[in-house]
Design a protein around this motif. Structure first.
Motif, PDB file in Angstrom:
ATOM      1  N   PHE A 153      -0.119  -4.759  -2.020  1.00  0.00           N
ATOM      2  CA  PHE A 153       0.828  -3.806  -2.569  1.00  0.00           C
ATOM      3  C   PHE A 153       1.052  -4.103  -4.045  1.00  0.00           C
ATOM      4  O   PHE A 153       1.103  -5.260  -4.459  1.00  0.00           O
ATOM      5  CB  PHE A 153       2.174  -3.874  -1.833  1.00  0.00           C
ATOM      6  CG  PHE A 153       2.097  -3.439  -0.401  1.00  0.00           C
ATOM      7  CD1 PHE A 153       2.109  -2.101  -0.072  1.00  0.00           C
ATOM      8  CD2 PHE A 153       1.984  -4.380   0.608  1.00  0.00           C
ATOM      9  CE1 PHE A 153       2.037  -1.700   1.250  1.00  0.00           C
ATOM     10  CE2 PHE A 153       1.907  -3.982   1.931  1.00  0.00           C
ATOM     11  CZ  PHE A 153       1.934  -2.640   2.257  1.00  0.00           C
ATOM     12  N   ASP A 202       3.571  -2.707  -7.478  1.00  0.00           N
ATOM     13  CA  ASP A 202       4.699  -1.854  -7.803  1.00  0.00           C
ATOM     14  C   ASP A 202       4.213  -0.623  -8.550  1.00  0.00           C
ATOM     15  O   ASP A 202       3.106  -0.561  -9.060  1.00  0.00           O
ATOM     16  CB  ASP A 202       5.750  -2.618  -8.607  1.00  0.00           C
ATOM     17  CG  ASP A 202       5.199  -3.198  -9.903  1.00  0.00           C
ATOM     18  OD1 ASP A 202       4.531  -2.449 -10.627  1.00  0.00           O
ATOM     19  OD2 ASP A 202       5.445  -4.383 -10.170  1.00  0.00           O
ATOM     20  N   ASP A 203       5.115   0.378  -8.594  1.00  0.00           N
ATOM     21  CA  ASP A 203       4.746   1.654  -9.197  1.00  0.00           C
ATOM     22  C   ASP A 203       4.369   1.499 -10.661  1.00  0.00           C
ATOM     23  O   ASP A 203       3.532   2.240 -11.172  1.00  0.00           O
ATOM     24  CB  ASP A 203       5.908   2.648  -9.060  1.00  0.00           C
ATOM     25  CG  ASP A 203       6.109   3.093  -7.620  1.00  0.00           C
ATOM     26  OD1 ASP A 203       7.212   3.553  -7.311  1.00  0.00           O
ATOM     27  OD2 ASP A 203       5.154   2.957  -6.831  1.00  0.00           O
ATOM     28  N   SER A 236       0.554   0.928 -11.413  1.00  0.00           N
ATOM     29  CA  SER A 236      -0.318   2.099 -11.311  1.00  0.00           C
ATOM     30  C   SER A 236      -0.076   3.067 -12.464  1.00  0.00           C
ATOM     31  O   SER A 236      -1.017   3.649 -13.007  1.00  0.00           O
ATOM     32  CB  SER A 236      -0.113   2.802  -9.970  1.00  0.00           C
ATOM     33  OG  SER A 236       1.223   3.260  -9.826  1.00  0.00           O
ATOM     34  N   ASP A 239      -1.287   4.655  -6.715  1.00  0.00           N
ATOM     35  CA  ASP A 239      -1.587   3.833  -5.551  1.00  0.00           C
ATOM     36  C   ASP A 239      -2.128   4.698  -4.421  1.00  0.00           C
ATOM     37  O   ASP A 239      -2.345   5.903  -4.592  1.00  0.00           O
ATOM     38  CB  ASP A 239      -0.356   3.021  -5.121  1.00  0.00           C
ATOM     39  CG  ASP A 239       0.813   3.909  -4.707  1.00  0.00           C
ATOM     40  OD1 ASP A 239       0.581   5.041  -4.204  1.00  0.00           O
ATOM     41  OD2 ASP A 239       1.969   3.469  -4.852  1.00  0.00           O
ATOM     42  N   THR A 272      -0.758   5.533  -1.490  1.00  0.00           N
ATOM     43  CA  THR A 272       0.190   6.130  -0.556  1.00  0.00           C
ATOM     44  C   THR A 272      -0.072   7.613  -0.263  1.00  0.00           C
ATOM     45  O   THR A 272       0.271   8.081   0.832  1.00  0.00           O
ATOM     46  CB  THR A 272       1.636   5.963  -1.058  1.00  0.00           C
ATOM     47  OG1 THR A 272       1.754   6.496  -2.384  1.00  0.00           O
ATOM     48  CG2 THR A 272       2.038   4.506  -1.066  1.00  0.00           C
ATOM     49  N   PRO A 273      -0.668   8.393  -1.192  1.00  0.00           N
ATOM     50  CA  PRO A 273      -0.975   9.785  -0.835  1.00  0.00           C
ATOM     51  C   PRO A 273      -1.945   9.916   0.333  1.00  0.00           C
ATOM     52  O   PRO A 273      -2.133  11.013   0.861  1.00  0.00           O
ATOM     53  CB  PRO A 273      -1.600  10.352  -2.116  1.00  0.00           C
ATOM     54  CG  PRO A 273      -1.048   9.504  -3.208  1.00  0.00           C
ATOM     55  CD  PRO A 273      -0.957   8.135  -2.619  1.00  0.00           C
ATOM     56  N   ASP A 321      -1.493   9.191   3.234  1.00  0.00           N
ATOM     57  CA  ASP A 321      -0.766   9.580   4.440  1.00  0.00           C
ATOM     58  C   ASP A 321      -0.554  11.091   4.514  1.00  0.00           C
ATOM     59  O   ASP A 321      -0.077  11.596   5.536  1.00  0.00           O
ATOM     60  CB  ASP A 321       0.591   8.865   4.486  1.00  0.00           C
ATOM     61  CG  ASP A 321       0.429   7.359   4.517  1.00  0.00           C
ATOM     62  OD1 ASP A 321      -0.560   6.896   5.104  1.00  0.00           O
ATOM     63  OD2 ASP A 321       1.287   6.663   3.947  1.00  0.00           O
ATOM     64  N   ARG A 322      -0.908  11.815   3.467  1.00  0.00           N
ATOM     65  CA  ARG A 322      -0.728  13.264   3.463  1.00  0.00           C
ATOM     66  C   ARG A 322      -1.932  13.948   4.102  1.00  0.00           C
ATOM     67  O   ARG A 322      -3.007  13.388   4.201  1.00  0.00           O
ATOM     68  CB  ARG A 322      -0.530  13.771   2.028  1.00  0.00           C
ATOM     69  CG  ARG A 322       0.579  13.051   1.290  1.00  0.00           C
ATOM     70  CD  ARG A 322       0.851  13.692  -0.040  1.00  0.00           C
ATOM     71  NE  ARG A 322       1.844  12.928  -0.791  1.00  0.00           N
ATOM     72  CZ  ARG A 322       2.402  13.349  -1.923  1.00  0.00           C
ATOM     73  NH1 ARG A 322       2.070  14.524  -2.427  1.00  0.00           N
ATOM     74  NH2 ARG A 322       3.284  12.605  -2.552  1.00  0.00           N
ATOM     75  N   ARG A 343      -8.620   5.816   4.006  1.00  0.00           N
ATOM     76  CA  ARG A 343      -7.430   5.835   3.146  1.00  0.00           C
ATOM     77  C   ARG A 343      -7.826   5.978   1.681  1.00  0.00           C
ATOM     78  O   ARG A 343      -7.208   6.737   0.932  1.00  0.00           O
ATOM     79  CB  ARG A 343      -6.630   4.546   3.364  1.00  0.00           C
ATOM     80  CG  ARG A 343      -5.234   4.572   2.757  1.00  0.00           C
ATOM     81  CD  ARG A 343      -4.373   3.476   3.359  1.00  0.00           C
ATOM     82  NE  ARG A 343      -2.991   3.630   2.939  1.00  0.00           N
ATOM     83  CZ  ARG A 343      -2.399   2.921   1.988  1.00  0.00           C
ATOM     84  NH1 ARG A 343      -3.095   1.978   1.360  1.00  0.00           N
ATOM     85  NH2 ARG A 343      -1.144   3.126   1.667  1.00  0.00           N
ATOM     86  N   ALA A 392      -6.792   9.313  -0.681  1.00  0.00           N
ATOM     87  CA  ALA A 392      -6.078   9.171  -1.948  1.00  0.00           C
ATOM     88  C   ALA A 392      -6.915   9.716  -3.100  1.00  0.00           C
ATOM     89  O   ALA A 392      -6.398  10.388  -3.999  1.00  0.00           O
ATOM     90  CB  ALA A 392      -5.728   7.708  -2.188  1.00  0.00           C
ATOM     91  N   SER A 439      -6.063  -1.033  -3.714  1.00  0.00           N
ATOM     92  CA  SER A 439      -4.678  -0.570  -3.807  1.00  0.00           C
ATOM     93  C   SER A 439      -4.459   0.552  -4.810  1.00  0.00           C
ATOM     94  O   SER A 439      -3.401   1.173  -4.814  1.00  0.00           O
ATOM     95  CB  SER A 439      -3.764  -1.740  -4.182  1.00  0.00           C
ATOM     96  OG  SER A 439      -4.140  -2.275  -5.446  1.00  0.00           O
TER      97      SER A 439
END
Length: 235
Positions: free
Chosen positions: A7, A9-10, A13, A34, A36-37, A39-40, A59, A63, A105
């Motif tokens: 992971f 932090d924002d 990125s 990162d 996290t997109p 999951d869409r 994944r 992304a 990541s």
């Protein structure tokens, strides 16, 4: 034991994307962040083109397509499907050139209009040293000349940097020619002060008659990530 996901932090990125935007040529649109997109939901056609892969690869793919569509919106081509071609590279919409790269990541995408650019290649990699075996695979003695001084100046492993630069060059060059290149088919010369790189195709028995041009690219680092970009102007 299972490997814990990495992971960041924002801010890391955001800083990476900002650094890449400063690196690329005017007219290229850069998006990223990162993973996290992932999951869409994705367009079904893109999922089908991916095939049966491990979850980590799925994944990264999701992304990458998310950020690619963001970048395409900047060129007025939002909503486009970007499947995988026969050579496993992204199939961009008509009149668009682009490149996608990711680490475990982070992901970065660069796209441009084919009226402005014949090709673009981008690569990002975690700033960790290569093994001696991989260093020999990626680079030759001439490219490693002055290694200690270069590494002190840049603060990174020189073979790993050469890997990133050659990957970016290949991503630009392959769609233009359809030619597969090994690492030793490409020679890199660095300008450490300007964070610039020149790339040549090394003449050999199987490459003797191809491109003899010098291609110019750039490189940098941000928050533990190395990056490089090559683009070929259409003008």
């Amino acid at each position: 034991m299972p490997v814990e996901p990495e992971f960041r932090d924002d801010s890391s990125s955001v800083q990476l994307v900002a650094a890449v935007r400063q690196l690329v040529g005017h007219g290229l649109v850069v998006e990223g962040g990162d993973l996290t997109p992932a999951d869409r939901d994705l367009l079904l056609e893109e999922e089908l083109s991916l095939g049966n892969v491990v979850p980590a690869r799925r994944r990264e793919f999701r992304a990458g397509r998310f950020y690619a569509r963001q970048a395409l919106q900047g060129l007025g081509a939002g909503g486009s499907v970007i499947p995988i071609g026969d050579n496993r590279a992204p199939v961009w919409p008509t009149a668009i050139v682009g490149s996608i790269s990711h680490t475990r990541s982070l992901c970065v995408v660069a796209v441009g209009s084919s009226t402005e650019f014949l090709g673009v290649g981008i690569d990002i990699e975690e700033d960790s040293p290569l093994s001696c075996e991989l260093a020999r695979l990626v680079s030759d003695a001439a490219e490693l000349e002055g290694r200690e001084e270069i590494e002190r100046g840049l603060g990174c492993d020189l073979p790993k940097l050469l890997f990133v630069i050659k990957e970016a060059f290949y991503k630009m060059y392959f769609p233009l020619t359809g030619r597969f290149l090994a690492f030793h088919d490409v020679r890199i010369e660095l300008d450490v002060e300007k964070h610039a790189a020149k790339a040549w195709i090394v003449p050999s028995k199987h490459l003797a008659a191809i491109d003899s041009r010098c291609f110019e690219g750039r490189f940098g680092s941000s928050g533990g990530t190395l990056f490089s970009c090559f683009e070929l102007s259409a003008r």
